[in-house]
Design a protein around this motif. Sequence first.
Motif, PDB file in Angstrom:
ATOM      1  N   GLN A 120      73.557 108.258 -37.209  1.00  0.00           N
ATOM      2  CA  GLN A 120      72.816 108.278 -35.945  1.00  0.00           C
ATOM      3  C   GLN A 120      73.308 109.423 -35.059  1.00  0.00           C
ATOM      4  OE1 GLN A 120      70.043 106.429 -35.304  1.00  0.00           O
ATOM      5  NE2 GLN A 120      69.912 107.936 -33.635  1.00  0.00           N
ATOM      6  N   ALA A 121      74.636 109.620 -35.023  1.00  0.00           N
ATOM      7  CA  ALA A 121      75.188 110.714 -34.206  1.00  0.00           C
ATOM      8  C   ALA A 121      74.649 112.057 -34.698  1.00  0.00           C
ATOM      9  CB  ALA A 121      76.713 110.685 -34.266  1.00  0.00           C
ATOM     10  N   PHE A 122      74.487 112.188 -36.010  1.00  0.00           N
ATOM     11  CA  PHE A 122      73.917 113.415 -36.576  1.00  0.00           C
ATOM     12  C   PHE A 122      72.454 113.562 -36.162  1.00  0.00           C
ATOM     13  CE2 PHE A 122      75.629 116.381 -39.769  1.00  0.00           C
ATOM     14  CZ  PHE A 122      76.963 116.097 -39.597  1.00  0.00           C
ATOM     15  N   LEU A 123      71.716 112.460 -36.307  1.00  0.00           N
ATOM     16  CA  LEU A 123      70.289 112.508 -35.956  1.00  0.00           C
ATOM     17  C   LEU A 123      70.114 112.874 -34.478  1.00  0.00           C
ATOM     18  CD1 LEU A 123      68.985 109.397 -37.935  1.00  0.00           C
ATOM     19  CD2 LEU A 123      68.666 111.816 -38.499  1.00  0.00           C
ATOM     20  N   ASP A 124      71.027 112.393 -33.629  1.00  0.00           N
ATOM     21  CA  ASP A 124      70.947 112.688 -32.198  1.00  0.00           C
ATOM     22  C   ASP A 124      71.110 114.184 -31.925  1.00  0.00           C
ATOM     23  OD1 ASP A 124      70.593 110.025 -31.757  1.00  0.00           O
ATOM     24  OD2 ASP A 124      72.650 109.630 -31.090  1.00  0.00           O
ATOM     25  N   LEU A 125      71.854 114.874 -32.796  1.00  0.00           N
ATOM     26  CA  LEU A 125      72.069 116.311 -32.599  1.00  0.00           C
ATOM     27  C   LEU A 125      70.772 117.099 -32.748  1.00  0.00           C
ATOM     28  CD1 LEU A 125      75.382 117.108 -34.506  1.00  0.00           C
ATOM     29  CD2 LEU A 125      74.988 117.149 -32.064  1.00  0.00           C
ATOM     30  N   ASP A 126      69.853 116.527 -33.512  1.00  0.00           N
ATOM     31  CA  ASP A 126      68.572 117.171 -33.767  1.00  0.00           C
ATOM     32  C   ASP A 126      67.888 117.522 -32.446  1.00  0.00           C
ATOM     33  OD1 ASP A 126      66.924 118.104 -35.739  1.00  0.00           O
ATOM     34  OD2 ASP A 126      65.601 116.360 -35.674  1.00  0.00           O
ATOM     35  N   ALA A 127      67.982 116.584 -31.504  1.00  0.00           N
ATOM     36  CA  ALA A 127      67.337 116.777 -30.203  1.00  0.00           C
ATOM     37  C   ALA A 127      68.029 117.874 -29.396  1.00  0.00           C
ATOM     38  CB  ALA A 127      67.376 115.460 -29.431  1.00  0.00           C
ATOM     39  N   ASP A 128      69.290 118.198 -29.770  1.00  0.00           N
ATOM     40  CA  ASP A 128      70.051 119.208 -29.020  1.00  0.00           C
ATOM     41  C   ASP A 128      69.905 120.608 -29.621  1.00  0.00           C
ATOM     42  OD1 ASP A 128      70.908 117.273 -27.357  1.00  0.00           O
ATOM     43  OD2 ASP A 128      72.993 117.235 -28.024  1.00  0.00           O
ATOM     44  N   GLY A 129      68.937 120.794 -30.487  1.00  0.00           N
ATOM     45  CA  GLY A 129      68.675 122.126 -31.027  1.00  0.00           C
ATOM     46  C   GLY A 129      69.451 122.472 -32.285  1.00  0.00           C
ATOM     47  N   PHE A 130      70.140 121.488 -32.873  1.00  0.00           N
ATOM     48  CA  PHE A 130      70.833 121.748 -34.140  1.00  0.00           C
ATOM     49  C   PHE A 130      69.866 121.414 -35.284  1.00  0.00           C
ATOM     50  CE2 PHE A 130      74.188 120.796 -31.124  1.00  0.00           C
ATOM     51  CZ  PHE A 130      75.163 121.726 -31.429  1.00  0.00           C
ATOM     52  N   ARG A 131      70.069 122.054 -36.454  1.00  0.00           N
ATOM     53  CA  ARG A 131      69.333 121.638 -37.648  1.00  0.00           C
ATOM     54  C   ARG A 131      70.296 120.757 -38.433  1.00  0.00           C
ATOM     55  NH1 ARG A 131      68.043 126.801 -36.990  1.00  0.00           N
ATOM     56  NH2 ARG A 131      69.890 127.401 -38.152  1.00  0.00           N
ATOM     57  N   ILE A 132      69.897 119.552 -38.713  1.00  0.00           N
ATOM     58  CA  ILE A 132      70.835 118.670 -39.398  1.00  0.00           C
ATOM     59  C   ILE A 132      70.304 118.289 -40.766  1.00  0.00           C
ATOM     60  CG2 ILE A 132      71.880 117.707 -37.315  1.00  0.00           C
ATOM     61  CD1 ILE A 132      69.951 115.221 -38.328  1.00  0.00           C
ATOM     62  N   HIS A 133      71.251 118.034 -41.686  1.00  0.00           N
ATOM     63  CA  HIS A 133      70.859 117.534 -43.002  1.00  0.00           C
ATOM     64  C   HIS A 133      71.832 116.477 -43.467  1.00  0.00           C
ATOM     65  CE1 HIS A 133      69.993 117.172 -47.211  1.00  0.00           C
ATOM     66  NE2 HIS A 133      68.775 117.511 -46.864  1.00  0.00           N
ATOM     67  N   ILE A 134      71.293 115.333 -43.853  1.00  0.00           N
ATOM     68  CA  ILE A 134      72.125 114.225 -44.338  1.00  0.00           C
ATOM     69  C   ILE A 134      71.622 113.837 -45.725  1.00  0.00           C
ATOM     70  CG2 ILE A 134      72.968 111.913 -43.819  1.00  0.00           C
ATOM     71  CD1 ILE A 134      72.004 112.225 -40.982  1.00  0.00           C
ATOM     72  N   PRO A 135      72.511 113.664 -46.705  1.00  0.00           N
ATOM     73  CA  PRO A 135      72.028 113.266 -48.037  1.00  0.00           C
ATOM     74  C   PRO A 135      71.398 111.868 -47.991  1.00  0.00           C
ATOM     75  CG  PRO A 135      74.419 113.670 -48.064  1.00  0.00           C
ATOM     76  CD  PRO A 135      73.961 113.794 -46.645  1.00  0.00           C
ATOM     77  N   ALA A 136      70.451 111.621 -48.891  1.00  0.00           N
ATOM     78  CA  ALA A 136      69.875 110.275 -49.020  1.00  0.00           C
ATOM     79  C   ALA A 136      71.022 109.309 -49.319  1.00  0.00           C
ATOM     80  CB  ALA A 136      68.861 110.258 -50.147  1.00  0.00           C
ATOM     81  N   MET A 137      70.865 108.059 -48.912  1.00  0.00           N
ATOM     82  CA  MET A 137      71.937 107.068 -49.077  1.00  0.00           C
ATOM     83  C   MET A 137      72.470 107.023 -50.513  1.00  0.00           C
ATOM     84  SD  MET A 137      72.828 105.510 -46.300  1.00  0.00           S
ATOM     85  CE  MET A 137      73.205 103.789 -46.249  1.00  0.00           C
ATOM     86  N   ARG A 138      71.585 107.135 -51.508  1.00  0.00           N
ATOM     87  CA  ARG A 138      72.040 106.993 -52.900  1.00  0.00           C
ATOM     88  C   ARG A 138      72.878 108.189 -53.360  1.00  0.00           C
ATOM     89  NH1 ARG A 138      67.809 108.689 -56.955  1.00  0.00           N
ATOM     90  NH2 ARG A 138      66.444 110.096 -55.815  1.00  0.00           N
ATOM     91  N   PHE A 139      72.875 109.284 -52.554  1.00  0.00           N
ATOM     92  CA  PHE A 139      73.695 110.437 -52.921  1.00  0.00           C
ATOM     93  C   PHE A 139      74.950 110.566 -52.056  1.00  0.00           C
ATOM     94  CE2 PHE A 139      69.274 112.183 -53.969  1.00  0.00           C
ATOM     95  CZ  PHE A 139      69.329 111.690 -55.272  1.00  0.00           C
ATOM     96  N   CYS A 140      75.213 109.557 -51.189  1.00  0.00           N
ATOM     97  CA  CYS A 140      76.382 109.632 -50.299  1.00  0.00           C
ATOM     98  C   CYS A 140      77.667 109.251 -51.040  1.00  0.00           C
ATOM     99  CB  CYS A 140      76.202 108.698 -49.104  1.00  0.00           C
ATOM    100  SG  CYS A 140      74.983 109.282 -47.928  1.00  0.00           S
ATOM    101  N   THR A 141      77.711 108.024 -51.557  1.00  0.00           N
ATOM    102  CA  THR A 141      78.910 107.620 -52.305  1.00  0.00           C
ATOM    103  C   THR A 141      78.837 108.256 -53.697  1.00  0.00           C
ATOM    104  OG1 THR A 141      77.727 105.571 -52.691  1.00  0.00           O
ATOM    105  CG2 THR A 141      79.476 105.478 -51.083  1.00  0.00           C
ATOM    106  N   ASP A 142      79.922 108.111 -54.459  1.00  0.00           N
ATOM    107  CA  ASP A 142      80.021 108.858 -55.715  1.00  0.00           C
ATOM    108  C   ASP A 142      78.812 108.635 -56.629  1.00  0.00           C
ATOM    109  OD1 ASP A 142      82.352 109.896 -54.848  1.00  0.00           O
ATOM    110  OD2 ASP A 142      83.666 108.636 -56.071  1.00  0.00           O
ATOM    111  N   ASN A 143      78.299 109.733 -57.150  1.00  0.00           N
ATOM    112  CA  ASN A 143      77.139 109.701 -58.054  1.00  0.00           C
ATOM    113  C   ASN A 143      77.187 110.950 -58.925  1.00  0.00           C
ATOM    114  OD1 ASN A 143      75.114 111.907 -56.854  1.00  0.00           O
ATOM    115  ND2 ASN A 143      76.187 110.925 -55.162  1.00  0.00           N
TER     116      ASN A 143
END
Length: 338
Positions: free
Chosen positions: A290-313
């Motif tokens: 959520q903190a990352f998503l909030d940065l979007d509004a502040d002019g940053f470009r953000i990218h977060i991996p899909a949940m299934r790619f977060c923990t080891d895979n």
Amino acid sequence: MNAGKYRRILAIESSCDDTACAIVEDGRRVLASVIDSQLDVHARYGGVIPELAARSHVHSVNAVVAEALKQAGMSLADMDAIASTLGPGLLGSLLVGANTAKTLSLLANKPFLGVNHLKAHVASNYLESDLEPPFIGLLVSGGHTQLLQVNAYDDICIVGETLDDAVGEVYDKLAREMGLGFPGGAVLDKLAQAGNAKAFALPVARTKNTYDYSFSGLKTAVLKVWRTEAAPYLSTQTPVPLQLVQDISASFQATVVKTLMRKLRQLSEETDVKTLTLAGGVSANSALRQAFLDLDADGFRIHIPAMRFCTDNAAMVGASAYFNPLSENQLNIDVFSR
Ligand code: KG4
Ligand code: ZN
């Protein structure tokens, strides 16, 4: 190194307690991804037991590879290369994945590519996306916490890292102490969502290098709060009130996120790199996302991996084998000489 040379890669991940195999095309398209988690093997010990992890990998790895090929409707002959994680990780566990991948590469006469587990976490951002460097990466896992400047696919600088505990490690240690089981990240995260983040004031550590982190002081502070607040209940064998557990979890989680985001933002401002990414098991955390998503509004470009790619895979290993492999066809390179 031959980045982008092999288009379709079968990748194996076995560095800790997940046996995984994936088939990835062009470092981005996931044709198959299978994960066999060993959670039930280790849960009762409150942590990963290396010898048990290695044995479980031996038990699962062939079935996981077969399942990935089946999911993609392909055979080894359809692959352009075979990859596996060479480290960092548990030696016995790494050996299983690496030797399986090398054997498959010899059998099918395909090149073998070695991969670094941390680069693989960063590369999880390329999966099913069109993200390209440069960007700043925040890597938060069970063993590592790093601020990275990713200038190009294979030009990654560690700008800062934790001087003591990794964030995931603190989650797991606190959860164990609070009787929430192992691994504790997801459970503590869920409890935190229902708690009051302002219930307890917790410290944000200062470090000599602006971009380093330190979490052991926070861990000790939370443990102190827990022991003080829960003592009356524990001593009389009465259940600790859920609201108290939720409030401690929420106060801890808010402090972690504040600490992580402050330095990330500072580095972005200093370098003027406005694309920010998240990676590693803790990137599954709701408050951090959520903190990352909030940065979007502040002019940053953000990218977060899909949940299934977060923990080891293994899909992330396939991406890293494409974009920034460690070694090619050196079957003598192994988890000891990496
Ligand atoms: O990247 P990963 O799967 O393994 C390592 O390479 O270490 O990360 C596992 C870590 C564990 O410490 C786990 O508790 C944590 O990620 N984790 C979380 C969440 N989901 C997993 N931590 C906080 N919140 C979560 N939702
Ligand atoms: Zn990992």
